[in-house]
Design a protein around this motif. Structure first.
Motif, mmCIF file in Angstrom:
data_model
loop_
_atom_site.group_PDB
_atom_site.id
_atom_site.type_symbol
_atom_site.label_atom_id
_atom_site.label_comp_id
_atom_site.label_asym_id
_atom_site.label_seq_id
_atom_site.Cartn_x
_atom_site.Cartn_y
_atom_site.Cartn_z
ATOM 1 N N VAL A 63 -6.470 46.762 48.061
ATOM 2 C CA VAL A 63 -7.566 46.850 49.038
ATOM 3 C C VAL A 63 -8.846 47.301 48.340
ATOM 4 O O VAL A 63 -9.912 46.715 48.533
ATOM 5 C CB VAL A 63 -7.207 47.796 50.194
ATOM 6 N N GLY A 64 -8.740 48.318 47.493
ATOM 7 C CA GLY A 64 -9.905 48.823 46.775
ATOM 8 C C GLY A 64 -10.539 47.773 45.875
ATOM 9 O O GLY A 64 -11.764 47.659 45.787
ATOM 10 N N LYS A 65 -9.692 46.982 45.222
ATOM 11 C CA LYS A 65 -10.186 45.929 44.328
ATOM 12 C C LYS A 65 -11.022 44.915 45.090
ATOM 13 O O LYS A 65 -12.150 44.592 44.702
ATOM 14 C CB LYS A 65 -9.012 45.217 43.663
ATOM 15 N N TRP A 66 -10.486 44.390 46.195
ATOM 16 C CA TRP A 66 -11.198 43.337 46.922
ATOM 17 C C TRP A 66 -12.383 43.873 47.691
ATOM 18 O O TRP A 66 -13.407 43.203 47.837
ATOM 19 C CB TRP A 66 -10.235 42.542 47.801
ATOM 20 N N ARG A 67 -12.296 45.107 48.148
ATOM 21 C CA ARG A 67 -13.437 45.745 48.811
ATOM 22 C C ARG A 67 -14.603 45.873 47.829
ATOM 23 O O ARG A 67 -15.734 45.493 48.128
ATOM 24 C CB ARG A 67 -13.021 47.117 49.330
ATOM 25 N N SER A 68 -14.313 46.390 46.639
ATOM 26 C CA SER A 68 -15.394 46.596 45.667
ATOM 27 C C SER A 68 -15.941 45.271 45.142
ATOM 28 O O SER A 68 -17.149 45.131 44.940
ATOM 29 C CB SER A 68 -14.935 47.486 44.514
ATOM 30 N N ARG A 73 -20.292 41.221 44.834
ATOM 31 C CA ARG A 73 -20.639 39.799 44.750
ATOM 32 C C ARG A 73 -20.567 39.065 46.086
ATOM 33 O O ARG A 73 -20.633 37.844 46.126
ATOM 34 C CB ARG A 73 -19.720 39.111 43.737
ATOM 35 N N ARG A 74 -20.359 39.812 47.157
ATOM 36 C CA ARG A 74 -20.241 39.243 48.504
ATOM 37 C C ARG A 74 -19.143 38.185 48.538
ATOM 38 O O ARG A 74 -18.099 38.372 47.939
ATOM 39 C CB ARG A 74 -21.589 38.703 49.008
ATOM 40 N N LEU A 75 -19.330 37.058 49.217
ATOM 41 C CA LEU A 75 -18.265 36.063 49.386
ATOM 42 C C LEU A 75 -17.769 35.495 48.058
ATOM 43 O O LEU A 75 -16.578 35.217 47.902
ATOM 44 C CB LEU A 75 -18.742 34.931 50.298
ATOM 45 N N GLN A 76 -18.652 35.339 47.104
ATOM 46 C CA GLN A 76 -18.245 34.793 45.802
ATOM 47 C C GLN A 76 -17.296 35.733 45.073
ATOM 48 O O GLN A 76 -16.519 35.290 44.224
ATOM 49 C CB GLN A 76 -19.469 34.490 44.939
ATOM 50 N N GLY A 77 -17.322 37.011 45.392
ATOM 51 C CA GLY A 77 -16.428 37.971 44.757
ATOM 52 C C GLY A 77 -14.980 37.804 45.156
ATOM 53 O O GLY A 77 -14.081 38.343 44.504
ATOM 54 N N THR A 96 -14.316 27.395 47.316
ATOM 55 C CA THR A 96 -15.672 27.688 47.761
ATOM 56 C C THR A 96 -15.595 28.443 49.066
ATOM 57 O O THR A 96 -14.680 28.251 49.858
ATOM 58 C CB THR A 96 -16.502 26.400 47.968
ATOM 59 N N TRP A 97 -16.557 29.301 49.288
ATOM 60 C CA TRP A 97 -16.570 30.134 50.496
ATOM 61 C C TRP A 97 -17.708 29.752 51.417
ATOM 62 O O TRP A 97 -18.212 30.565 52.150
ATOM 63 C CB TRP A 97 -16.683 31.593 50.096
ATOM 64 N N THR A 98 -18.130 28.541 51.378
ATOM 65 C CA THR A 98 -19.231 28.149 52.259
ATOM 66 C C THR A 98 -18.726 27.292 53.386
ATOM 67 O O THR A 98 -17.641 26.842 53.411
ATOM 68 C CB THR A 98 -20.302 27.387 51.484
#
Length: 98
Positions: A63-68, A73-77, A96-98
């Protein structure tokens, strides 16, 4: 009483929330990406890492990894980062996250 470092609040734009919710609901989204979207959505709803981890059956570190990464990097992260070695030949690697 909360312990540890205070976490940066995770606030989503309406567009980001719509995209993440769509990926969670869409049946063709790879499960690893749907899980990452669920983590971010629950964190944005104010739940702490421990509660999100318990609810989704993952570790607090996950959870910490994906939160940070989302905060940086917002959606690209949330997409997979390049790995060492020969590139994967699978078309699933194109996210892609668009």
């Amino acid at each position: 009483m909360n312990r540890g470092r205070p976490k940066t609040p995770l606030v989503l734009t309406t567009e980001e929330r719509d995209i993440l919710t769509g990926h969670v609901r869409r049946g063709k989204t790879p499960q690893r990406l749907a899980l990452r979207a669920r983590i971010v959505l629950l964190c944005a709803d104010g739940q702490d890492n421990k509660a999100v981890a318990k609810r989704l059956g993952v570790t607090e570190e996950t959870v910490g990894k994906w939160r940070s990464r989302f905060l940086r990097r917002r959606l690209q992260g949330l997409a997979d980062e390049p790995r060492s070695g020969a590139p994967c030949k699978s078309p699933r690697n194109e996210t892609t996250w668009t």
